[in-house]
Motif scaffolding. Structure first.
Motif, PDB file in Angstrom:
ATOM      1  N   LEU A 139       0.749  -1.104  -0.051  1.00  5.01           N
ATOM      2  CA  LEU A 139      -0.030  -0.050   0.110  1.00  5.01           C
ATOM      3  C   LEU A 139       0.752   1.231  -0.002  1.00  5.01           C
ATOM      4  CD1 LEU A 139      -2.734  -0.948   2.598  1.00  5.01           C
ATOM      5  CD2 LEU A 139      -2.977  -1.191   0.074  1.00  5.01           C
ATOM      6  N   PRO A 140       0.259   2.475  -0.571  1.00  5.42           N
ATOM      7  CA  PRO A 140       1.112   3.577  -0.585  1.00  5.42           C
ATOM      8  C   PRO A 140       1.156   4.426   0.555  1.00  5.42           C
ATOM      9  CG  PRO A 140      -1.095   3.991  -1.917  1.00  5.42           C
ATOM     10  CD  PRO A 140      -0.816   2.516  -1.324  1.00  5.42           C
ATOM     11  N   TYR A 141       2.523   4.746   1.106  1.00  4.80           N
ATOM     12  CA  TYR A 141       2.565   5.542   2.260  1.00  4.80           C
ATOM     13  C   TYR A 141       3.310   6.842   1.798  1.00  4.80           C
ATOM     14  CZ  TYR A 141       1.161   2.124   5.737  1.00  4.80           C
ATOM     15  OH  TYR A 141       0.342   1.260   6.635  1.00  4.80           O
ATOM     16  N   LYS A 178       6.761  17.557  -7.247  1.00  6.82           N
ATOM     17  CA  LYS A 178       7.367  18.705  -6.991  1.00  6.82           C
ATOM     18  C   LYS A 178       8.332  18.645  -5.977  1.00  6.82           C
ATOM     19  CE  LYS A 178       3.290  21.685  -7.471  1.00  6.82           C
ATOM     20  NZ  LYS A 178       2.181  22.279  -6.855  1.00  6.82           N
ATOM     21  N   GLY A 179       8.459  17.220  -5.653  1.00 13.33           N
ATOM     22  CA  GLY A 179       9.917  16.866  -4.749  1.00 13.33           C
ATOM     23  C   GLY A 179       9.489  16.974  -3.416  1.00 13.33           C
ATOM     24  N   LEU A 180       8.190  17.182  -2.738  1.00  6.23           N
ATOM     25  CA  LEU A 180       8.162  17.635  -1.490  1.00  6.23           C
ATOM     26  C   LEU A 180       7.893  16.543  -0.609  1.00  6.23           C
ATOM     27  CD1 LEU A 180       5.807  20.605  -2.301  1.00  6.23           C
ATOM     28  CD2 LEU A 180       8.055  20.818  -1.357  1.00  6.23           C
ATOM     29  N   ILE A 181       7.131  15.164  -1.351  1.00  4.39           N
ATOM     30  CA  ILE A 181       7.188  14.149  -0.595  1.00  4.39           C
ATOM     31  C   ILE A 181       7.540  12.865  -1.333  1.00  4.39           C
ATOM     32  CG2 ILE A 181       5.046  15.161   0.589  1.00  4.39           C
ATOM     33  CD1 ILE A 181       3.289  13.043  -1.176  1.00  4.39           C
ATOM     34  N   HIS A 182       7.729  11.777  -0.546  1.00  3.97           N
ATOM     35  CA  HIS A 182       8.161  10.606  -1.007  1.00  3.97           C
ATOM     36  C   HIS A 182       6.688   9.485  -1.039  1.00  3.97           C
ATOM     37  CE1 HIS A 182      12.171  10.230  -2.249  1.00  3.97           C
ATOM     38  NE2 HIS A 182      12.709  10.329  -1.105  1.00  3.97           N
ATOM     39  N   ILE A 183       6.499   8.951  -2.026  1.00  4.71           N
ATOM     40  CA  ILE A 183       5.407   7.803  -1.981  1.00  4.71           C
ATOM     41  C   ILE A 183       5.963   6.530  -2.123  1.00  4.71           C
ATOM     42  CG2 ILE A 183       3.384   6.948  -3.163  1.00  4.71           C
ATOM     43  CD1 ILE A 183       2.792   9.560  -4.484  1.00  4.71           C
ATOM     44  N   ALA A 212       5.875   7.991   8.299  1.00  6.67           N
ATOM     45  CA  ALA A 212       4.809   7.811   7.078  1.00  6.67           C
ATOM     46  C   ALA A 212       3.579   7.467   7.413  1.00  6.67           C
ATOM     47  CB  ALA A 212       5.614   7.107   6.054  1.00  6.67           C
ATOM     48  N   ILE A 213       2.584   7.991   6.906  1.00  5.96           N
ATOM     49  CA  ILE A 213       1.392   7.484   6.972  1.00  5.96           C
ATOM     50  C   ILE A 213       0.621   6.945   5.735  1.00  5.96           C
ATOM     51  CG2 ILE A 213       0.857   9.328   8.867  1.00  5.96           C
ATOM     52  CD1 ILE A 213      -1.023  10.725   7.122  1.00  5.96           C
ATOM     53  N   SER A 214      -0.231   6.105   5.920  1.00  9.67           N
ATOM     54  CA  SER A 214      -0.867   5.511   4.663  1.00  9.67           C
ATOM     55  C   SER A 214      -1.787   6.409   3.838  1.00  9.67           C
ATOM     56  CB  SER A 214      -1.625   4.225   4.979  1.00  9.67           C
ATOM     57  OG  SER A 214      -2.857   4.797   5.805  1.00  9.67           O
ATOM     58  N   LEU A 215      -1.566   6.401   2.631  1.00 10.27           N
ATOM     59  CA  LEU A 215      -2.716   7.317   1.747  1.00 10.27           C
ATOM     60  C   LEU A 215      -4.141   6.974   2.106  1.00 10.27           C
ATOM     61  CD1 LEU A 215      -3.105   9.051  -0.818  1.00 10.27           C
ATOM     62  CD2 LEU A 215      -3.340   6.949  -2.231  1.00 10.27           C
ATOM     63  N   ALA A 216      -4.313   5.919   2.722  1.00 14.73           N
ATOM     64  CA  ALA A 216      -5.783   5.811   3.062  1.00 14.73           C
ATOM     65  C   ALA A 216      -6.095   6.558   4.230  1.00 14.73           C
ATOM     66  CB  ALA A 216      -6.228   4.356   3.343  1.00 14.73           C
ATOM     67  N   GLU A 217      -5.170   6.671   5.142  1.00  8.85           N
ATOM     68  CA  GLU A 217      -5.375   7.562   6.383  1.00  8.85           C
ATOM     69  C   GLU A 217      -5.415   9.036   6.140  1.00  8.85           C
ATOM     70  OE1 GLU A 217      -3.243   8.191  10.674  1.00  8.85           O
ATOM     71  OE2 GLU A 217      -2.605   6.816   9.439  1.00  8.85           O
ATOM     72  N   ALA A 218      -4.437   9.492   5.139  1.00  9.91           N
ATOM     73  CA  ALA A 218      -4.335  10.786   4.710  1.00  9.91           C
ATOM     74  C   ALA A 218      -5.747  11.090   3.974  1.00  9.91           C
ATOM     75  CB  ALA A 218      -3.186  10.995   3.853  1.00  9.91           C
ATOM     76  N   ARG A 219      -6.174  10.120   3.236  1.00 13.36           N
ATOM     77  CA  ARG A 219      -7.272  10.556   2.471  1.00 13.36           C
ATOM     78  C   ARG A 219      -8.662  10.745   3.515  1.00 13.36           C
ATOM     79  NH1 ARG A 219      -8.000   6.158  -0.406  1.00 13.36           N
ATOM     80  NH2 ARG A 219      -6.710   6.764  -2.078  1.00 13.36           N
ATOM     81  N   LYS A 235      -5.185  10.406  -4.454  1.00 17.48           N
ATOM     82  CA  LYS A 235      -3.795   9.939  -4.935  1.00 17.48           C
ATOM     83  C   LYS A 235      -3.185  10.984  -5.909  1.00 17.48           C
ATOM     84  CE  LYS A 235      -0.591   6.718  -5.887  1.00 17.48           C
ATOM     85  NZ  LYS A 235       0.076   7.021  -6.865  1.00 17.48           N
ATOM     86  N   SER A 236      -4.016  11.716  -6.782  1.00 21.88           N
ATOM     87  CA  SER A 236      -3.447  12.597  -7.640  1.00 21.88           C
ATOM     88  C   SER A 236      -2.992  13.693  -7.031  1.00 21.88           C
ATOM     89  CB  SER A 236      -4.771  13.427  -8.775  1.00 21.88           C
ATOM     90  OG  SER A 236      -5.657  13.744  -7.813  1.00 21.88           O
ATOM     91  N   THR A 237      -3.637  14.231  -5.664  1.00 22.95           N
ATOM     92  CA  THR A 237      -2.974  15.399  -4.958  1.00 22.95           C
ATOM     93  C   THR A 237      -1.419  14.852  -4.315  1.00 22.95           C
ATOM     94  OG1 THR A 237      -5.024  15.770  -3.907  1.00 22.95           O
ATOM     95  CG2 THR A 237      -3.289  16.926  -3.095  1.00 22.95           C
ATOM     96  N   ALA A 238      -1.458  13.401  -3.982  1.00 22.91           N
ATOM     97  CA  ALA A 238       0.111  13.363  -3.410  1.00 22.91           C
ATOM     98  C   ALA A 238       0.881  13.003  -4.792  1.00 22.91           C
ATOM     99  CB  ALA A 238      -0.260  11.711  -2.991  1.00 22.91           C
ATOM    100  N   ASP A 239       0.439  12.756  -5.543  1.00 28.85           N
ATOM    101  CA  ASP A 239       1.258  12.606  -6.988  1.00 28.85           C
ATOM    102  C   ASP A 239       1.957  13.900  -7.481  1.00 28.85           C
ATOM    103  OD1 ASP A 239       1.070   9.891  -7.238  1.00 28.85           O
ATOM    104  OD2 ASP A 239      -0.583   9.974  -8.672  1.00 28.85           O
ATOM    105  N   ALA A 240       0.977  14.889  -7.268  1.00 34.30           N
ATOM    106  CA  ALA A 240       1.495  16.430  -7.716  1.00 34.30           C
ATOM    107  C   ALA A 240       2.550  16.771  -6.567  1.00 34.30           C
ATOM    108  CB  ALA A 240       0.153  17.256  -7.349  1.00 34.30           C
ATOM    109  N   LEU A 241       2.300  16.417  -5.271  1.00 32.73           N
ATOM    110  CA  LEU A 241       3.376  16.980  -4.315  1.00 32.73           C
ATOM    111  C   LEU A 241       4.783  15.992  -4.323  1.00 32.73           C
ATOM    112  CD1 LEU A 241       1.233  17.175  -1.129  1.00 32.73           C
ATOM    113  CD2 LEU A 241       2.386  19.083  -2.329  1.00 32.73           C
TER     114      LEU A 241
END
Length: 807
Positions: free
Chosen positions: A183-185, A245-250, A222-229, A236-242
């Motif tokens: 799962l994505p974190y 931009k080099g601001l977060i790791h997935i 790190a927290i899961s994408l599900a928890e962040a959502r 997921k598109s918001t996380a991909d955008a960040l």
């Protein structure tokens, strides 16, 4: 050069292994999964043996390794071989039960245009259609061709086009069905001191990105994408955008699918054993401790509510103390939730479950967890026996008499009790067979000294030496004579009224589903039957449809008789749906729940019904055999068996035994609280020995009568049975093949001098036509029938059932 004997995943392989050469540089171990060439195809296989010499002159090389770690241990390989030899099943069928869920991959067939083909005229319509589609797509699966032309025509057309050199055929294994879940974190990588400024800039143009980055900056890990959502509403598109931009790791982290996450159990310690419990626990404990490379088999015969489960739990605790592990089998999935609750409270975090209602991913993760040695106890129905539990020290089979421990629909047609005893022999484990109503065969073996017999003759719930519920047998013939046409006898009706007034609970048992068991024309007598099976269609009032309980064929209820067009259609018989309607009408104040396979299709439905009834959201529970065992609800003071004769009239020598067991088990649900309990058995055959002995809770009297019948009729345990069934779409062809095979068996019997063996049939099976195929049977009586039948060739269409539980 080394060679490997491989069990190949192909129906052609049957009960043999195949020799393959191990190419230089390839490390192969026993129990490992490999790819091997098999004819024109590549197939899966399991290495069962390594040798210096092959069993054939010419061998082919193993293609590759599927998994670097062996999937089977030496004892499981021996068990698979025994299952194949004893139950006469293909070897890979036995091996497959012990492999990871989702391991088996079908071989898919594809067709492609031939590169050097030249058009040959004329082609027929079907050939032209298929060739055009193949050329259009470039590559076509056989399944697509079958959709276009139909299964038989597609196969013939493909063969014709290959002969004409217009297409070629190739094979591939289907895609891997299940993998570990990743799962994505999300994790910020920007300098934390700079993040507030970045958030401020993002807030103007990309507020969602700012919100997500703010959340992540407040987290240590790190927290899961599900928890962040869930917390921000960002996808997921918001996380991909960040991330761009080099601001977060997935990052992707492996997360185990947890089938027990919805259980909220409180850890508990062992209960104090009564003197009787201590006397049966002591020999089990001593056997677990001594071990001495020998298995021990115990029959724990205890009345309902005698505390057998506590014996299981303390025996498992003793096993775990010695660094060993256990497997606990229950007869059906419906009992798993109750067992899980008690076992997980005693072994918190160290329980695994395996059954077919889990998702494939959950099954896969539980299997891997078991194999890694992360659990102390595996719980589940018969298939859980083949879990890769290392250091096995104890196998428990609860309700060992249940016929659901026999696999009947697919190969190998094994009995979990016998397979467990064999596995225990191979692993030096202890086996505990528990039941209030042991099977006649098991009791016979215990009395002969083959198993250790342990008995619990008194209840411990709700208090020590609590009485068994009082049972009243109601003769429904007398009810009819007195003018009572209701499905409830007067005594049962009064008892239901009484428990409702006292705010207590009742269980009404009827081992039939549906609203009406048949629909008949009152004018000409025509009965509506399944068009594919030789059985009447059952009316289901919930859906208003007629359903075949064998093949699930469904149709609407006709307004007129299909034969004579009369409108005089009559609904016959009763099932749990109709019983529910009758209870609503007779006792409108009662809150009802129904528990049968029609209302437990969804996941967790068993737990939902059980929890609602335990929390007294219903006064009366109506159900089939799901309610007959395992339920421990103190407020249940009344059990009503609506029709006790359902299984008595079946053409099976075990009919009496099954009736006794069902009646005894369902009666045992009553009286587990301080208010005591009562049971009413409604029957049209009150003098039958199964009904009489069940009413008196007298297993010994039942056994004496039953074993004498078995002795006189030469039925198990005094002989062994094998049921041979041939199926075919044409009834005459089916009968002719059955007769030919019967003659071959008789000739083989004469040539071997097997004077103690007898043959019954061939004859039509009890359900002569099933799922569109006719069935003829041959029944063999004798000894060592597996060895005898192993030398007899059987063409395709035959199934062999060694030690059948139903005929």
């Amino acid at each position: 050069m080394k060679y490997a004997e491989v069990s190949v995943n192909s129906p052609v392989a049957q009960r043999q292994t195949f020799s393959y050469a191990i190419p230089p540089g390839l490390n192969v171990s026993i129990g490992q999964a490999v790819y091997v060439p098999f004819g024109e195809k590549t197939a899966q296989g399991i290495v069962l043996e390594l040798t210096d010499l092959p069993s054939v002159e010419q061998t082919r090389d193993i293609t590759g390794i599927i998994d670097p770690q062996p999937l089977l241990t030496a004892d499981r390989i021996l068990l698979a071989k025994w299952l194949s030899n004893y139950y006469l099943s293909p070897l890979f069928d036995a091996v497959a039960m012990m492999l990871p869920p989702g391991f088996e991959r079908r071989i898919l067939t594809f067709i492609s245009p031939s590169q050097h083909s030249t058009d040959i005229a004329p082609l027929n319509e079907h050939q032209n259609k298929l060739l055009e589609l193949t050329r259009e797509k470039g590559r076509l699966s056989l399944r697509e061709a079958e959709k276009l032309l139909g299964k038989k025509r597609a196969s013939a057309t493909v063969s014709q086009l290959i002969k004409l050199n217009l297409i070629t055929r190739s094979y591939e294994l289907e895609r891997i069905r299940v993998k570990p879940q990743k799962l994505p974190y999300l994790q910020p990588i920007a300098d934390r001191e700079k993040i507030p400024g970045i958030i401020e800039k993002l807030a103007k143009k990309a507020p969602k990105q700012a919100k997500l980055l703010k959340l992540l900056s407040d987290q240590k890990d790190a927290i899961s994408l599900a928890e962040a959502r869930l917390k921000t509403g960002c996808d997921k598109s918001t996380a991909d955008a960040l991330a761009q931009k080099g601001l977060i790791h997935i990052i992707y982290i492996e997360v185990r699918r947890e089938p027990l996450s919805h259980y909220n159990t409180t850890p508990s310690g062992p209960l104090r054993l009564t003197t009787a419990q201590e006397s049966v626990f002591e020999p089990i404990r001593d056997s677990i401790r001594r071990r001495e490379n020998k298995s021990g088999v115990f029959l724990l015969h205890g009345v309902t509510a005698s505390g057998k489960t506590e014996i299981y739990l303390q025996a498992l605790s003793e096993t775990v103390k010695l660094g060993k592990r256990g497997i606990a089998l229950v007869p059906e999935i419906a009992l798993t939730p109750q067992t899980i609750e008690r076992f997980s409270a005693r072994f918190p975090g160290r329980i695994a479950i395996l059954h077919s209602q889990l998702s494939l991913g959950e099954q896969f993760d539980e299997w891997q967890r078991i194999k890694n040695g992360e659990v102390d106890v595996v719980v589940g129905p018969r298939s859980a026996l083949f879990a890769p539990q290392p250091d096995l020290g104890l196998i428990i089979i609860d309700e060992e008499h249940e016929w659901t421990y026999k696999q009947r629909e697919q190969s190998p047609r094994y009995h979990a009790r016998d397979a467990a005893i064999k596995l225990a022999e191979l692993t030096s484990a202890v086996v505990v067979l528990g039941s209030a109503t042991p099977s006649t065969e098991t009791c016979y073996h215990a009395l002969q000294g083959d198993y250790h017999l342990l008995q619990l003759q008194e209840r411990v719930v709700p208090i020590e030496n609590a009485p068994l519920p009082q049972v009243t047998v109601v003769d429904m013939r007398e009810e009819l004579k007195d003018g009572n046409r209701s499905i409830f006898s007067r005594a049962l009706s009064q008892a239901i009224e009484s428990i409702l007034s006292k705010k207590e609970q009742a269980i009404l048992f009827l081992n039939r589903r549906g609203g009406a068991t048949a629909i008949q024309c009152r004018n000409c007598g025509f009965v509506l039957k399944c068009k594919r099976c030789d059985v009447p269609l059952t009316y289901h009032s919930d859906s208003g449809s007629l359903i075949c309980h064998r093949c699930n064929y469904k149709t609407t209820v006709p307004q007129t008789c299909p034969r004579c067009l009369s409108r005089r259609i009559r609904y016959l018989g009763i099932g749990t749906e109709k019983l529910e309607e009758e209870v609503k009408e007779s006792f409108p104040q009662a809150r009802l729940l129904r528990w049968d396979s029609d209302v437990t299709q969804k996941r967790l439905s068993h737990e939902a019904i059980l929890n609602r009834f335990r929390s007294h959201e219903a006064d009366i529970l109506i159900g089939t055999q799901m309610v007959a065992k395992g339920l421990d609800i103190p407020l249940v003071t009344l059990v009503g068996v609506v029709i006790a004769d359902t299984s008595l009239n079946l053409p099976d020598f075990r009919a009496g035994e099954r009736t006794f067991q069902l009646l005894s088990q369902v009666a045992g649900r009553a009286g587990r609280g301080l208010s005591g309990g009562q049971v009413f058995i409604q029957t049209y055959n009150p003098g039958h020995y199964a009904v009489q002995t069940a009413a008196k809770h007298d297993y010994v009297a039942f056994y004496k009568q039953e074993i004498e019948f078995r002795r006189q009729l030469r039925e198990p345990p005094f002989t062994q049975l094998a049921c041979l069934t041939y199926t075919h779409k044409n009834d005459n062809r089916c009968r002719e093949e059955a007769e030919k095979t019967a003659k071959r068996i008789m000739a083989l019997k004469e040539s071997r001098g097997a004077s103690g063996m007898s043959l019954v049939g061939p004859a039509p099976a009890f359900i002569h036509r099933l799922r569109g195929r006719y069935r003829w049977q041959i029944i063999l009586r004798g000894s060592d029938l597996s060895s005898f039948l192993a030398g007899c060739p059987f063409p395709q269409g035959w199934t062999i059932d060694i030690d059948p539980v139903g005929l």
